[in-house]
Design an enzyme around this catalytic site. Structure first.
Site, PDB file in Angstrom:
ATOM      1  N   ASP A  80       0.776  -1.291  -0.115  1.00  0.00           N
ATOM      2  CA  ASP A  80      -0.039  -0.049   0.115  1.00  0.00           C
ATOM      3  C   ASP A  80       0.859   1.263  -0.032  1.00  0.00           C
ATOM      4  O   ASP A  80       0.488   2.335  -0.567  1.00  0.00           O
ATOM      5  CB  ASP A  80      -1.023   0.131   1.301  1.00  0.00           C
ATOM      6  CG  ASP A  80      -1.644  -1.327   1.201  1.00  0.00           C
ATOM      7  OD1 ASP A  80      -2.504  -1.222   0.077  1.00  0.00           O
ATOM      8  OD2 ASP A  80      -1.679  -2.296   2.015  1.00  0.00           O
ATOM      9  N   GLY A  92      -3.800  -3.510   3.189  1.00  0.00           N
ATOM     10  CA  GLY A  92      -5.134  -2.981   2.731  1.00  0.00           C
ATOM     11  C   GLY A  92      -6.071  -4.041   2.052  1.00  0.00           C
ATOM     12  O   GLY A  92      -7.388  -3.881   2.456  1.00  0.00           O
ATOM     13  N   GLU A  99       0.998 -12.795   4.625  1.00  0.00           N
ATOM     14  CA  GLU A  99       1.951 -12.058   3.973  1.00  0.00           C
ATOM     15  C   GLU A  99       3.321 -12.012   4.533  1.00  0.00           C
ATOM     16  O   GLU A  99       4.517 -12.076   4.186  1.00  0.00           O
ATOM     17  CB  GLU A  99       1.439 -10.687   3.537  1.00  0.00           C
ATOM     18  CG  GLU A  99       0.238 -11.042   2.513  1.00  0.00           C
ATOM     19  CD  GLU A  99      -0.243  -9.411   2.025  1.00  0.00           C
ATOM     20  OE1 GLU A  99      -0.963  -9.542   1.289  1.00  0.00           O
ATOM     21  OE2 GLU A  99      -0.190  -8.482   2.926  1.00  0.00           O
TER      22      GLU A  99
HETATM   23  C1  5RP Z   1      -2.882  -7.141   0.839  1.00  0.00           C
HETATM   24  C2  5RP Z   1      -1.936  -6.156   0.760  1.00  0.00           C
HETATM   25  C3  5RP Z   1      -1.580  -5.812  -0.781  1.00  0.00           C
HETATM   26  O1  5RP Z   1      -0.369  -5.777  -1.115  1.00  0.00           O
HETATM   27  C4  5RP Z   1      -1.896  -4.435  -0.777  1.00  0.00           C
HETATM   28  O2  5RP Z   1      -2.992  -3.839  -0.271  1.00  0.00           O
HETATM   29  C5  5RP Z   1      -1.674  -3.654  -2.015  1.00  0.00           C
HETATM   30  O3  5RP Z   1      -2.879  -3.825  -2.925  1.00  0.00           O
HETATM   31  P1  5RP Z   1      -2.796  -3.634  -4.529  1.00  0.00           P
HETATM   32  O4  5RP Z   1      -1.966  -4.457  -5.364  1.00  0.00           O
HETATM   33  O5  5RP Z   1      -4.561  -3.976  -4.931  1.00  0.00           O
HETATM   34  O6  5RP Z   1      -2.823  -2.209  -4.535  1.00  0.00           O
HETATM   35  O7  5RP Z   1      -0.755  -5.892   1.426  1.00  0.00           O
HETATM   36  O8  5RP Z   1      -2.940  -7.388   2.011  1.00  0.00           O
END
Ligand code: 5RP
Length: 213
Positions: A80, A92, A99
């Protein structure tokens, strides 16, 4: 598309026979689609969420349990926010704990973002904190005493059956320190600062090129 360019460049870091850790989110989804094109080159994947596992299986890419594979050579995921020091805010999409586990198990963490994610200091994006439901209010009070403004992510349950507090207003000038402080609160599963184990490479997709930090 800038996210796609970053995902494409991540393929260059994958070697024959790798088991690839795969992240979650729209950028990771583009990576999954591209990975399908080289699935003969890899031995399989470990997914950081139920949704990514579903997408990988749909494309007939093998998915393994991390307990079976042991350490991984590479993990590819979005973020994010990212700094030039390769500190990140993630979560996010709410998959931060799995992760962080897969990132911790991986020799090389390749983060793929478009240029909008690059910031001087982390914290404009609300920081996700995964909490055990029983501890939610207690943790929220502790976070308020640190200067943070927590808000429950309404109607959301993580893959681990927990809740997320999205926290604004924390001073994240020293990300590894705040990452540790938050994780020390009883009932916090983990938080979305990835600084103690930062990314090893951040691939930034721009309108006309990709840059590696
Ligand atoms: C999910 C994450 C994603 O990597 C982060 O939200 C980025 O998302 P996007 O590639 O849709 O912008 O941490 O938990």
């Amino acid at each position: 598309m800038m996210k796609r360019a970053a995902a494409q460049a991540a393929l260059d870091h994958i070697e024959l026979g790798d088991i690839v850790g795969v992240g979650t989110g729209s950028t990771a989804n583009l990576f999954i689609e591209l990975l399908a094109g080289i699935k003969g080159k890899i031995d399989g994947t470990v997914a950081s969420s139920i949704e990514s596992e579903r997408r990988l299986r749909e494309l007939n890419i093998p998915v393994f349990d991390l307990n079976r594979t042991g350490p991984l050579p590479i993990y590819v995921d979005g973020a994010d926010e990212a700094t030039v020091n390769r500190h990140l805010i993630k979560g996010g999409g709410g998959a931060l704990t799995r992760e962080k586990i897969v990132a911790a198990a991986s020799k090389k963490f390749v983060c793929i973002v478009d240029e909008s994610k690059i910031v001087d200091v982390l914290g404009a994006f609300p920081l996700p904190v995964e909490v055990i439901p029983l501890a939610r209010s207690q943790i929220a009070r502790e976070i308020i005493s640190m200067g943070g403004l927590p808000e429950i992510r309404a109607g959301f349950t993580t893959d681990n059956g927990n809740e997320i507090l999205d926290v604004r207003n924390l001073d994240l000038i020293d990300p590894p320190d705040v990452e540790g402080q938050l994780n020390d609160i009883a009932g916090v599963v983990t938080n979305g600062i990835f600084a103690r184990r930062p990314a090893d490479i951040v691939i930034v997709g721009r309108a006309d090129n990709v840059e590696q930090l």
